[in-house]
Design a protein around this motif. Structure first.
Motif, PDB file in Angstrom:
ATOM      1  N   ARG A 176       0.830  -1.210   0.000  1.00 61.83           N
ATOM      2  CA  ARG A 176       0.000   0.000   0.000  1.00 61.83           C
ATOM      3  C   ARG A 176       0.866   1.262   0.000  1.00 61.83           C
ATOM      4  O   ARG A 176       0.568   2.224  -0.709  1.00 61.83           O
ATOM      5  CB  ARG A 176      -0.872  -0.058   1.267  1.00 61.83           C
ATOM      6  N   ARG A 201       2.177   1.969  -3.470  1.00 61.11           N
ATOM      7  CA  ARG A 201       1.166   2.525  -4.361  1.00 61.11           C
ATOM      8  C   ARG A 201       0.835   3.964  -3.999  1.00 61.11           C
ATOM      9  O   ARG A 201       0.783   4.843  -4.864  1.00 61.11           O
ATOM     10  CB  ARG A 201      -0.081   1.645  -4.257  1.00 61.11           C
ATOM     11  N   GLU A 202       0.652   4.205  -2.713  1.00 63.32           N
ATOM     12  CA  GLU A 202       0.255   5.557  -2.307  1.00 63.32           C
ATOM     13  C   GLU A 202       1.368   6.567  -2.558  1.00 63.32           C
ATOM     14  O   GLU A 202       1.117   7.668  -3.031  1.00 63.32           O
ATOM     15  CB  GLU A 202      -0.134   5.565  -0.810  1.00 63.32           C
ATOM     16  N   TYR A 203       2.587   6.160  -2.246  1.00 61.85           N
ATOM     17  CA  TYR A 203       3.704   7.084  -2.436  1.00 61.85           C
ATOM     18  C   TYR A 203       3.894   7.404  -3.917  1.00 61.85           C
ATOM     19  O   TYR A 203       4.043   8.564  -4.302  1.00 61.85           O
ATOM     20  CB  TYR A 203       4.987   6.478  -1.859  1.00 61.85           C
ATOM     21  N   GLN A 250       1.723   7.069  -6.367  1.00 61.13           N
ATOM     22  CA  GLN A 250       0.578   7.787  -6.922  1.00 61.13           C
ATOM     23  C   GLN A 250       0.743   9.285  -6.707  1.00 61.13           C
ATOM     24  O   GLN A 250       0.505  10.082  -7.614  1.00 61.13           O
ATOM     25  CB  GLN A 250      -0.681   7.288  -6.233  1.00 61.13           C
ATOM     26  N   GLU A 289       3.424  10.781  -6.552  1.00 63.23           N
ATOM     27  CA  GLU A 289       4.534  11.224  -7.401  1.00 63.23           C
ATOM     28  C   GLU A 289       4.166  11.185  -8.885  1.00 63.23           C
ATOM     29  O   GLU A 289       5.054  11.309  -9.747  1.00 63.23           O
ATOM     30  CB  GLU A 289       5.762  10.338  -7.150  1.00 63.23           C
ATOM     31  N   GLY A 290       2.911  10.957  -9.202  1.00 61.55           N
ATOM     32  CA  GLY A 290       2.469  11.029 -10.599  1.00 61.55           C
ATOM     33  C   GLY A 290       2.563   9.726 -11.371  1.00 61.55           C
ATOM     34  O   GLY A 290       2.523   9.736 -12.600  1.00 61.55           O
ATOM     35  N   PHE A 291       2.661   8.610 -10.668  1.00 61.25           N
ATOM     36  CA  PHE A 291       2.719   7.310 -11.346  1.00 61.25           C
ATOM     37  C   PHE A 291       1.312   6.797 -11.648  1.00 61.25           C
ATOM     38  O   PHE A 291       0.381   7.034 -10.875  1.00 61.25           O
ATOM     39  CB  PHE A 291       3.455   6.277 -10.483  1.00 61.25           C
ATOM     40  N   GLY A 301      12.536   7.617  -0.701  1.00 56.14           N
ATOM     41  CA  GLY A 301      11.288   8.294  -0.359  1.00 56.14           C
ATOM     42  C   GLY A 301      10.180   7.297  -0.046  1.00 56.14           C
ATOM     43  O   GLY A 301       9.417   7.467   0.913  1.00 56.14           O
ATOM     44  N   THR A 334      16.000  11.767   0.351  1.00 59.38           N
ATOM     45  CA  THR A 334      14.868  11.975  -0.546  1.00 59.38           C
ATOM     46  C   THR A 334      14.886  13.381  -1.153  1.00 59.38           C
ATOM     47  O   THR A 334      14.003  13.726  -1.920  1.00 59.38           O
ATOM     48  CB  THR A 334      13.535  11.776   0.202  1.00 59.38           C
ATOM     49  N   LYS A 336       1.244  20.540 -14.355  1.00 57.11           N
ATOM     50  CA  LYS A 336       0.364  21.223 -13.392  1.00 57.11           C
ATOM     51  C   LYS A 336       1.061  22.449 -12.785  1.00 57.11           C
ATOM     52  O   LYS A 336       0.401  23.407 -12.412  1.00 57.11           O
ATOM     53  CB  LYS A 336      -0.131  20.262 -12.316  1.00 57.11           C
ATOM     54  N   ARG A 374       2.841  13.503 -19.344  1.00 60.51           N
ATOM     55  CA  ARG A 374       2.035  12.417 -18.796  1.00 60.51           C
ATOM     56  C   ARG A 374       0.623  12.844 -18.433  1.00 60.51           C
ATOM     57  O   ARG A 374      -0.286  12.016 -18.410  1.00 60.51           O
ATOM     58  CB  ARG A 374       2.720  11.795 -17.571  1.00 60.51           C
ATOM     59  N   LYS A 379      -6.020   5.489 -17.812  1.00 62.63           N
ATOM     60  CA  LYS A 379      -5.985   6.340 -16.624  1.00 62.63           C
ATOM     61  C   LYS A 379      -7.307   6.162 -15.865  1.00 62.63           C
ATOM     62  O   LYS A 379      -7.313   6.000 -14.642  1.00 62.63           O
ATOM     63  CB  LYS A 379      -5.789   7.790 -17.078  1.00 62.63           C
ATOM     64  N   GLU A 413      -7.389   2.922 -14.127  1.00 63.25           N
ATOM     65  CA  GLU A 413      -6.685   3.019 -12.848  1.00 63.25           C
ATOM     66  C   GLU A 413      -7.649   3.475 -11.754  1.00 63.25           C
ATOM     67  O   GLU A 413      -7.659   2.932 -10.642  1.00 63.25           O
ATOM     68  CB  GLU A 413      -5.521   4.016 -12.960  1.00 63.25           C
ATOM     69  N   GLN A 417     -10.791  -0.552   1.683  1.00 66.69           N
ATOM     70  CA  GLN A 417      -9.848  -0.369   2.779  1.00 66.69           C
ATOM     71  C   GLN A 417     -10.524   0.388   3.920  1.00 66.69           C
ATOM     72  O   GLN A 417     -10.390   0.028   5.088  1.00 66.69           O
ATOM     73  CB  GLN A 417      -8.656   0.423   2.258  1.00 66.69           C
ATOM     74  N   GLU A 473      -6.012  -6.278   1.894  1.00 65.59           N
ATOM     75  CA  GLU A 473      -5.638  -6.675   0.529  1.00 65.59           C
ATOM     76  C   GLU A 473      -4.695  -7.868   0.591  1.00 65.59           C
ATOM     77  O   GLU A 473      -3.689  -7.837   1.291  1.00 65.59           O
ATOM     78  CB  GLU A 473      -4.965  -5.506  -0.201  1.00 65.59           C
TER      79      GLU A 473
END
Lengths: 442, 442
Positions: A150, A153-155, A157, A159-161, A253, B6, B16, B51, B143, B146, B157, B163
């Protein structure tokens, strides 16, 4: 016809509601599995297992329902009054006046799940995995593993992934023909993906930053404490990096975010398992050649394989940086070209080494990453120099022929990362249903 | 040795940041792929693909770098000054004074990706998928996909779901022997998972509420616009439900969360594709027998198969509830037992039908779910009545023998859900790299 809406009638209580400050004195109805029964004569304690912990319920003889009809692993619904009780787990108990049996086991459990340790061997526990997982400690490992995925994924996301899903059945593997599981796909030969490597690279030209969390399959004939033949890979690929150190900063990070997330939301599981979270504020990075020299000198063990690290050498390098810098992690960089895949970017100052890294966590490799070659000519020259067969790589190569951004990425083994975080001795402990050479069930 | 932290040096700008209110007048350096070049004589517009959208850059002849060296799909880094320009996408352009080419394509693209439609057939676009996905519209679908998966995870969650990751290689399938891909696993026969069904049920006794997002594999010989042989399944299973309507309420909650999330965070993609989000505040639920009767009567088409819905019948039922109630979704409940798997809970008032449902979305099935049998005796009787072979089901059955909570769950096909949301005609449009009987590459 009727209408379904999201409105729910409150029927049963969750543990966190019972632990709320103003809960004592209220009536509650609770569902759970019977974890343990302690008959004290006048009073019987029935310990319920809930998804987020345990709850003590109290039955008084001659006053309310009779708990002697219960057995371990019965699923029940108990109603009663919440009371504050400092000796109970979480400081609460439910004084029962109603009991409904939802299901009864047909047989006693073949393995203990209520004590601190089941006492059973790993093999036995894996054979009985659907049952042994009911133990709080065994279960807690997978709750923490959820946090590891998790956080990734959260980190990323933030960062624009973009999260993608790439196929697991394909015509050929990313790393050539070795270690592939083969299957017949409508009368054609096919293989299971050993990595989403080619796909995530191609998608770096589409979404710039992509991640995938999914299974990978490796028909390796290793039978060690750190290998699985099917595991979950946390993969990312990013375009427009300056150099491969961007990837190491990104992973640092992620690790910092992971430890924050675990501290904040997985504290009960960390406490139950006695986990000490690693240092993640800064991570040493050291060149492959230097790392092995330092470890060989300090521990007096000569270097064997010149191009790759043996597991015990990884352990010594981990130990070195633990002792010298107090570091739980160490990035080992600039691996020799000949042990890295064909798509790995060679270092500009020395083409014998690569712009790549492994991350060691407490002495074990948990990540491999690096910058990739993005220039079509350079890539095809590398392939030719290695004498590789490009059959099945047409789409991959065409992405490069039509323009690829500079890019790089990494893959993290979810089970290995969890194993090192928890200090487990065997990676099978942190795979819900591990697959190895001998184990195809349960 | 050096330390990795980091901390990042700000090198290039994301879209953006350029769209921020106070951006005009600032210097920026931007990376991207050349999507389009418009040479106007004195001025050349180079449209960069980023992106999260496109950026217009402006090159003035004789003043700064020469853009004539560029071609489509070159990857570049352009520096210059941000200007407000109402005619440019997003109201911004970058007035270029620096240009660095990061990579050049070797060949022109075989497919257009900058216009509104590529004009190419689905087959051609799938053959060229790594390239065709560079088109903004094709990319936008994934997108949004996603978002469909992300909403599932985030919503569940918050509802207390864990998960999990279950193995994709196993000894037998959840629904019996049909439609399984077979492989050799270290000299033993094995199959690919057609569903995480058995595992998620067993885990309902461990975590109470579990979800999994992962690939499933079905060797079905269908070649239709709505079938894939590998797809992504959004699965959940929950213990201690009161009855199967709890599952429909939960799914309605997910769909409501999904539309909120898409509106909030995927608005540019929705606008680009002209998507109208469905009604999710309430969803009609109608019994199988009633749904088919209503549709048969209204549209004058007789009922054929007595136990299952044909695709065109699903369409008519969807149309009926769209016309009569303005509903995009409809739950069809109480499917006949003989067409549901052995583990499906029979209805207490009529054992010929089940406590199960499908969800139709704009006339297509996107979910199958229901309550499961949790009593060991009832389950084994059902298995015996169907004459099933229980080989390979030992672990599954032992979980029931040792006590299972009442439970139920559902599975959503990620691609089908996305297909119906976007109004696509073919499910292959919303699978990054689809797998069907003919297609194993790219």
């Amino acid at each position: 016809m009727e209408w379904i809406t999201t409105e729910k009638e409150k029927k049963t209580w969750e543990l966190k509601e019972i632990l709320a400050e103003d809960a004592p004195g209220k009536r509650a109805c609770v569902c759970g599995a019977v974890q343990r029964i302690r008959d004290m004569g006048e009073i019987t304690f029935v310990i319920l297992r809930k998804r987020d912990g345990i709850l003590q319920t109290v039955f008084e003889r001659g006053n309310g329902p009779d708990p002697s009809v219960l057995s371990k692993e019965a699923c029940v619904q108990i109603s009663g009054v919440i009371r504050a009780e400092t000796r109970a787990p979480g400081g609460r108990e439910l004084y029962a006046d109603g009991l409904r049996i939802l299901s009864r086991p047909d047989e006693p459990m073949p393995i203990a799940v209520s004590g601190k340790q089941s006492g059973a061997s790993l093999e036995t526990r894996l054979d009985l995995r659907p049952l042994s997982l009911r133990g709080l400690r065994e279960r807690a490992r997978f709750k923490i593993q959820e946090g590891v995925a998790r956080a990734f994924r959260e980190y990323l996301q933030a960062e624009g992934f973009t999260e993608i899903h790439t196929p697991k059945i394909g015509a050929r593997g990313a790393e050539g023909g070795a270690n592939l599981f083969r299957l017949e796909y409508f009368h054609r030969p096919a293989v299971l993906a050993q990595s989403p490597q080619f796909y995530k690279q191609m998608m770096a030209a589409v979404f710039e930053r992509v991640m995938e969390i999914g299974p990978v399959f490796r028909a390796e004939k290793h039978n060690t404490r750190r290998h699985l033949n099917e595991y979950v890979s946390l993969d990312l690929e990013m375009a427009y990096l300056t150099d491969f150190t961007d990837l190491m900063r990104l992973e640092t990070g992620y690790l910092a975010y992971l430890t924050r997330l675990l501290s904040a939301e997985y504290a009960p599981e960390l406490a139950l398992l006695g986990v000490t979270l690693p240092q993640t504020d800064r991570i040493p990075a050291v060149r492959f050649s230097e790392a092995r020299r330092l470890a060989a000198e300090k521990y007096g063990v000569p270097i064997r394989s010149p191009y790759d690290l043996e597991p015990d050498e990884e352990q010594r390098i981990g130990r070195y940086f633990q002792e010298e810098c107090g570091a739980d992690f160490v990035f080992v960089t600039h691996y020799p070209s000949r042990k890295r895949p064909f798509y790995t970017m060679p270092s500009p100052e020395d083409p014998e080494v690569t712009e790549s890294f492994d991350l060691l966590f407490r002495g074990m490799e948990v990540t491999t990453g690096g910058q990739r070659i993005h220039d079509w000519k350079m890539l095809t020259e590398r392939i030719a120099a290695r004498g590789m067969d490009t059959e099945g790589m047409e789409a991959y190569l065409s992405a490069f022929r039509h323009g690829m951004p500079p890019h790089g990425g990494l893959g993290i083994g979810l089970e290995r990362m969890t194993m090192q975080l928890l200090g487990e001795e065997n990676v099978r402990e942190v795979s819900l249903f591990p697959r190895d050479q001998r184990r195809l069930t349960p």
